[in-house]
Motif scaffolding. Structure first.
Motif, mmCIF file in Angstrom:
data_model
loop_
_atom_site.group_PDB
_atom_site.id
_atom_site.type_symbol
_atom_site.label_atom_id
_atom_site.label_comp_id
_atom_site.label_asym_id
_atom_site.label_seq_id
_atom_site.Cartn_x
_atom_site.Cartn_y
_atom_site.Cartn_z
ATOM 1 N N MET A 165 0.841 -1.308 -0.009
ATOM 2 C CA MET A 165 -0.010 -0.065 0.021
ATOM 3 C C MET A 165 0.799 1.286 -0.015
ATOM 4 S SD MET A 165 -2.680 1.465 2.649
ATOM 5 C CE MET A 165 -3.887 0.326 2.927
ATOM 6 N N PRO A 166 0.526 2.023 -0.832
ATOM 7 C CA PRO A 166 1.564 3.398 -1.039
ATOM 8 C C PRO A 166 1.077 4.449 0.140
ATOM 9 C CG PRO A 166 0.046 3.392 -3.023
ATOM 10 C CD PRO A 166 -0.191 2.168 -2.027
ATOM 11 N N LEU A 167 2.289 5.029 0.525
ATOM 12 C CA LEU A 167 1.896 6.160 1.514
ATOM 13 C C LEU A 167 1.155 7.330 0.929
ATOM 14 C CD1 LEU A 167 5.498 6.282 2.979
ATOM 15 C CD2 LEU A 167 3.533 5.365 3.986
ATOM 16 N N LYS A 168 0.395 7.828 1.650
ATOM 17 C CA LYS A 168 -0.388 9.049 1.228
ATOM 18 C C LYS A 168 0.315 10.191 1.593
ATOM 19 C CE LYS A 168 -4.980 6.968 1.004
ATOM 20 N NZ LYS A 168 -6.492 7.133 1.406
ATOM 21 N N THR A 169 0.664 11.087 0.692
ATOM 22 C CA THR A 169 1.233 12.371 1.170
ATOM 23 C C THR A 169 0.392 13.536 0.819
ATOM 24 O OG1 THR A 169 2.611 12.407 -0.783
ATOM 25 C CG2 THR A 169 3.510 11.224 1.042
ATOM 26 N N LYS A 170 0.713 14.538 1.589
ATOM 27 C CA LYS A 170 -0.027 15.748 1.523
ATOM 28 C C LYS A 170 1.110 16.705 0.478
ATOM 29 C CE LYS A 170 -2.638 15.865 5.685
ATOM 30 N NZ LYS A 170 -2.885 16.430 6.876
ATOM 31 N N PRO A 171 0.234 17.457 -0.519
ATOM 32 C CA PRO A 171 1.265 18.450 -0.976
ATOM 33 C C PRO A 171 1.978 19.388 -0.278
ATOM 34 C CG PRO A 171 -1.069 18.776 -1.606
ATOM 35 C CD PRO A 171 -0.673 17.623 -0.939
ATOM 36 N N ILE A 172 3.150 19.779 -0.673
ATOM 37 C CA ILE A 172 3.983 20.936 0.216
ATOM 38 C C ILE A 172 3.421 22.209 -0.005
ATOM 39 C CG2 ILE A 172 6.076 21.719 0.652
ATOM 40 C CD1 ILE A 172 7.388 19.026 -0.004
ATOM 41 N N PRO A 173 3.003 23.081 0.862
ATOM 42 C CA PRO A 173 2.365 24.237 0.382
ATOM 43 C C PRO A 173 3.684 25.112 0.073
ATOM 44 C CG PRO A 173 2.313 23.825 2.975
ATOM 45 C CD PRO A 173 3.040 22.778 2.122
ATOM 46 N N ILE A 174 3.154 26.155 -0.688
ATOM 47 C CA ILE A 174 4.117 27.369 -1.171
ATOM 48 C C ILE A 174 4.142 28.410 0.021
ATOM 49 C CG2 ILE A 174 4.850 28.716 -2.836
ATOM 50 C CD1 ILE A 174 3.389 26.880 -4.936
ATOM 51 N N ILE A 175 5.358 28.673 0.508
ATOM 52 C CA ILE A 175 5.374 29.728 1.384
ATOM 53 C C ILE A 175 5.569 31.037 0.831
ATOM 54 C CG2 ILE A 175 6.778 30.716 3.324
ATOM 55 C CD1 ILE A 175 7.170 27.515 4.119
ATOM 56 N N GLN A 176 4.889 32.118 1.248
ATOM 57 C CA GLN A 176 5.118 33.276 0.244
ATOM 58 C C GLN A 176 6.216 34.046 0.961
ATOM 59 O OE1 GLN A 176 3.610 34.409 -2.313
ATOM 60 N NE2 GLN A 176 2.343 32.514 -2.444
ATOM 61 N N THR A 177 7.318 34.096 0.137
ATOM 62 C CA THR A 177 8.319 35.049 0.666
ATOM 63 C C THR A 177 8.566 36.289 -0.242
ATOM 64 O OG1 THR A 177 9.923 34.144 -0.832
ATOM 65 C CG2 THR A 177 9.721 32.779 1.196
ATOM 66 N N PRO A 178 9.310 37.288 0.319
ATOM 67 C CA PRO A 178 9.432 38.522 -0.695
ATOM 68 C C PRO A 178 9.584 38.180 -1.957
ATOM 69 C CG PRO A 178 10.521 38.841 1.763
ATOM 70 C CD PRO A 178 10.075 37.349 1.556
ATOM 71 N N SER A 179 10.250 37.281 -2.393
ATOM 72 C CA SER A 179 10.971 37.019 -3.753
ATOM 73 C C SER A 179 9.795 36.413 -4.536
ATOM 74 C CB SER A 179 12.053 35.954 -3.791
ATOM 75 O OG SER A 179 11.787 34.727 -2.950
ATOM 76 N N ASN A 180 8.899 35.697 -3.847
ATOM 77 C CA ASN A 180 7.767 35.135 -4.865
ATOM 78 C C ASN A 180 6.514 35.650 -4.490
ATOM 79 O OD1 ASN A 180 7.076 33.920 -2.289
ATOM 80 N ND2 ASN A 180 7.192 32.007 -3.193
ATOM 81 N N ALA A 181 6.366 36.438 -3.364
ATOM 82 C CA ALA A 181 5.191 37.319 -3.151
ATOM 83 C C ALA A 181 4.754 38.363 -4.205
ATOM 84 C CB ALA A 181 4.955 37.474 -1.724
ATOM 85 N N GLU A 182 3.450 38.816 -4.564
ATOM 86 C CA GLU A 182 2.989 39.870 -5.230
ATOM 87 C C GLU A 182 3.426 41.234 -4.411
ATOM 88 O OE1 GLU A 182 -0.791 41.758 -6.846
ATOM 89 O OE2 GLU A 182 -0.793 39.611 -6.978
#
Length: 72
Positions: free
Chosen positions: A1-18
């Motif tokens: 049985m494969p492990l169920k993983t949750k997607p990793i959330p994208i953390i907003q940083t000054p470089s990728n935030a609007e």
């Protein structure tokens, strides 16, 4: 049985935030902070008019100056 993983959330940083401005928009003619001493009854009269009392003090002083120009 494969492990169920949750997607990793994208953390907003000054470089990728609007980039967007924060707070109140800048005024064309910003006010200047000062401290003055007023008679208690005069201050209470303005404060008793509710929110915006400082704006009304400013308007009263402006009206006085227009009616009584300062001479150099």
């Amino acid at each position: 049985m494969p492990l169920k993983t949750k997607p990793i959330p994208i953390i907003q940083t000054p470089s990728n935030a609007e980039k967007r401005p924060r707070g109140r928009p800048r005024a064309e003619a910003p006010k200047v902070f000062t401290a003055i001493r007023l008679d208690a009854d005069l201050l209470e009269a303005f404060k008793s008019t509710g929110k915006g009392w400082q704006t009304r003090v400013n308007a009263a002083l402006r009206k006085f100056i227009t009616e009584h120009p300062i001479r150099s």
